[in-house]
Design an enzyme around this catalytic site. Structure first.
Site, PDB file in Angstrom:
ATOM      1  N   GLY A 235       0.838  -1.201   0.000  1.00 48.78           N
ATOM      2  CA  GLY A 235       0.000   0.000   0.000  1.00 48.78           C
ATOM      3  C   GLY A 235       0.869   1.246   0.000  1.00 48.78           C
ATOM      4  N   LEU A 236       0.214   2.367  -0.197  1.00 54.18           N
ATOM      5  CA  LEU A 236       0.925   3.637  -0.308  1.00 54.18           C
ATOM      6  C   LEU A 236       1.613   4.029   0.996  1.00 54.18           C
ATOM      7  CD1 LEU A 236      -1.750   5.716  -2.297  1.00 54.18           C
ATOM      8  CD2 LEU A 236       0.347   4.670  -3.201  1.00 54.18           C
ATOM      9  N   SER A 237       2.595   4.906   0.891  1.00 51.21           N
ATOM     10  CA  SER A 237       3.294   5.413   2.068  1.00 51.21           C
ATOM     11  C   SER A 237       2.291   6.090   3.016  1.00 51.21           C
ATOM     12  CB  SER A 237       4.363   6.415   1.639  1.00 51.21           C
ATOM     13  OG  SER A 237       5.025   6.945   2.769  1.00 51.21           O
ATOM     14  N   GLY A 238       2.365   5.737   4.282  1.00 49.88           N
ATOM     15  CA  GLY A 238       1.484   6.335   5.279  1.00 49.88           C
ATOM     16  C   GLY A 238       0.152   5.635   5.426  1.00 49.88           C
ATOM     17  N   ALA A 239      -0.072   4.588   4.640  1.00 49.37           N
ATOM     18  CA  ALA A 239      -1.363   3.895   4.703  1.00 49.37           C
ATOM     19  C   ALA A 239      -1.534   3.152   6.024  1.00 49.37           C
ATOM     20  CB  ALA A 239      -1.507   2.935   3.524  1.00 49.37           C
ATOM     21  N   GLY A 240      -0.417   2.675   6.601  1.00 49.22           N
ATOM     22  CA  GLY A 240      -0.501   1.991   7.896  1.00 49.22           C
ATOM     23  C   GLY A 240       0.154   0.616   7.943  1.00 49.22           C
ATOM     24  N   LYS A 241       0.963   0.301   6.950  1.00 47.64           N
ATOM     25  CA  LYS A 241       1.597  -1.028   6.885  1.00 47.64           C
ATOM     26  C   LYS A 241       2.488  -1.295   8.101  1.00 47.64           C
ATOM     27  CE  LYS A 241       3.641   0.059   3.031  1.00 47.64           C
ATOM     28  NZ  LYS A 241       3.156   1.462   2.915  1.00 47.64           N
TER      29      LYS A 241
ATOM     30  N   SER B 175       5.791  -1.952  -2.111  1.00 50.62           N
ATOM     31  CA  SER B 175       5.716  -2.953  -3.193  1.00 50.62           C
ATOM     32  C   SER B 175       4.673  -2.575  -4.245  1.00 50.62           C
ATOM     33  CB  SER B 175       5.477  -4.360  -2.641  1.00 50.62           C
ATOM     34  OG  SER B 175       4.625  -4.414  -1.532  1.00 50.62           O
TER      35      SER B 175
HETATM   36  N1  LIG Z   1      -6.440   1.849  11.355  1.00 52.90           N
HETATM   37  C1  LIG Z   1      -5.185   2.311  11.222  1.00 52.90           C
HETATM   38  N2  LIG Z   1      -4.217   1.430  10.928  1.00 52.90           N
HETATM   39  C2  LIG Z   1      -2.945   1.847  10.756  1.00 52.90           C
HETATM   40  N3  LIG Z   1      -2.525   3.123  10.862  1.00 52.90           N
HETATM   41  C3  LIG Z   1      -3.451   4.063  11.167  1.00 52.90           C
HETATM   42  C4  LIG Z   1      -4.818   3.700  11.341  1.00 52.90           C
HETATM   43  N4  LIG Z   1      -5.498   4.818  11.595  1.00 52.90           N
HETATM   44  C5  LIG Z   1      -4.598   5.817  11.589  1.00 52.90           C
HETATM   45  N5  LIG Z   1      -3.357   5.385  11.336  1.00 52.90           N
HETATM   46  C6  LIG Z   1      -2.127   6.227  11.273  1.00 52.90           C
HETATM   47  O1  LIG Z   1      -1.618   6.203   9.950  1.00 52.90           O
HETATM   48  C7  LIG Z   1      -0.190   6.302   9.956  1.00 52.90           C
HETATM   49  C8  LIG Z   1       0.394   5.116   9.199  1.00 52.90           C
HETATM   50  O2  LIG Z   1       1.808   5.233   9.117  1.00 52.90           O
HETATM   51  P1  LIG Z   1       2.765   3.993   8.819  1.00 52.90           P
HETATM   52  O3  LIG Z   1       4.152   4.436   9.107  1.00 52.90           O
HETATM   53  O4  LIG Z   1       2.269   2.765   9.521  1.00 52.90           O
HETATM   54  O5  LIG Z   1       2.546   3.801   7.249  1.00 52.90           O
HETATM   55  P2  LIG Z   1       3.317   2.864   6.211  1.00 52.90           P
HETATM   56  O6  LIG Z   1       2.273   2.264   5.372  1.00 52.90           O
HETATM   57  O7  LIG Z   1       4.251   1.959   6.931  1.00 52.90           O
HETATM   58  O8  LIG Z   1       4.139   3.929   5.336  1.00 52.90           O
HETATM   59  P3  LIG Z   1       5.588   3.790   4.617  1.00 52.90           P
HETATM   60  O9  LIG Z   1       5.348   3.034   3.338  1.00 52.90           O
HETATM   61  O10 LIG Z   1       5.999   5.204   4.363  1.00 52.90           O
HETATM   62  O11 LIG Z   1       6.518   3.085   5.549  1.00 52.90           O
HETATM   63  C9  LIG Z   1       0.249   6.310  11.418  1.00 52.90           C
HETATM   64  O12 LIG Z   1       0.465   7.648  11.819  1.00 52.90           O
HETATM   65  C10 LIG Z   1      -0.979   5.711  12.128  1.00 52.90           C
HETATM   66  O13 LIG Z   1      -1.077   6.159  13.457  1.00 52.90           O
END
Ligand SMILES: Nc1ncnc2c1ncn2[C@@H]1O[C@H](COP(=O)(O)OP(=O)(O)OP(=O)(O)O)[C@@H](O)[C@H]1O
Ligand SMILES: [Mg+2]
Length: 185
Positions: free
Chosen positions: A13-19, A87
């Site tokens: 998923g996209l950056s910041g999506a929550g992975k 990915s």
């Molecule tokens: N249900 C949820 N699940 C996951 N994250 C959430 C949710 N609701 C809000 N968030 C917030 O969304 C953000 C997700 O950031 P995270 O670093 O996990 O993204 P990522 O997909 O790993 O991005 P990247 O690809 O840049 O590493 C966090 O600040 C988190 O607190």
């Protein structure tokens, strides 16, 4: 006692999506159940295993193939492997799925508006200002999975705990991990 067979749970998923957020919380839950688990987080992998790789299509594919290689080895030895990496390309995701076999793909999803608002790492601002090129979702493609085992929308008020619970349900329902009650017994 049946021997654990291992599985790779692949968060895309996209950056910041929550992975990273969801996979780290899931890692804690699985450890609490006494299950062997390893997390391969994109940021950590790019700092260690894949230092020096960039964000061209070629480098992104190398990044994913190497993560897939390690995930495959661990999965074969009974580990629950969590991969949290953007990915963005479908073909290489499908390639590692085919190699690993025991594979659960989770599409972690949120609207671009939400992601730009969150901007956890300040990267969307930079990408929109043209300070970063090849930024997934802004100036680089993201190819959504066509048939992921699970889609988690994180921009609809769903808590991290509920997101984690949904992944656990899928892993239990598909027989990849024992049901919680069994694990405690
Ligand atoms: N249900 C949820 N699940 C996951 N994250 C959430 C949710 N609701 C809000 N968030 C917030 O969304 C953000 C997700 O950031 P995270 O670093 O996990 O993204 P990522 O997909 O790993 O991005 P990247 O690809 O840049 O590493 C966090 O600040 C988190 O607190
Ligand atoms: Mg992350």
């Amino acid at each position: 006692v049946t021997r654990l067979r291992g599985v790779t749970v692949w968060f895309t998923g996209l950056s910041g999506a929550g992975k990273s957020t969801i996979s780290a919380a899931l890692e804690d839950r699985l450890r609490e159940r006494g299950l062997p688990v390893e997390l391969l987080d994109g940021d950590v992998v790019r700092e260690k295993l894949n230092k020096g790789l960039g964000f061209s299509k070629e480098d992104r594919d190398v990044n994913i193939r190497r993560i897939g290689f390690v995930a495959d080895l661990l999965t074969r030895h009974g580990v629950i492997v969590l991969v949290a990496a953007i990915s963005p390309y479908r073909s290489v995701r499908d390639e590692v799925r085919a190699t690993i076999g025991r594979f659960v793909e989770v599409h972690v999803r949120a609207s671009l508006d939400t992601l730009m608002e969150r901007d956890v790492k300040g990267l969307y601002r930079k990408a929109l200002a043209g300070e970063i090129s090849n930024f997934t979702g802004i100036s680089d493609p993201y190819e959504e999975p066509l048939a992921p085992e699970l889609i988690i929308d994180t921009d609809r008020g769903q808590s991290v705990e509920l997101s984690v619970a949904r992944v656990l349900d899928v892993l239990e329902d598909t027989g990849h991990i024992p049901a919680a009650a069994e694990a405690v017994a």
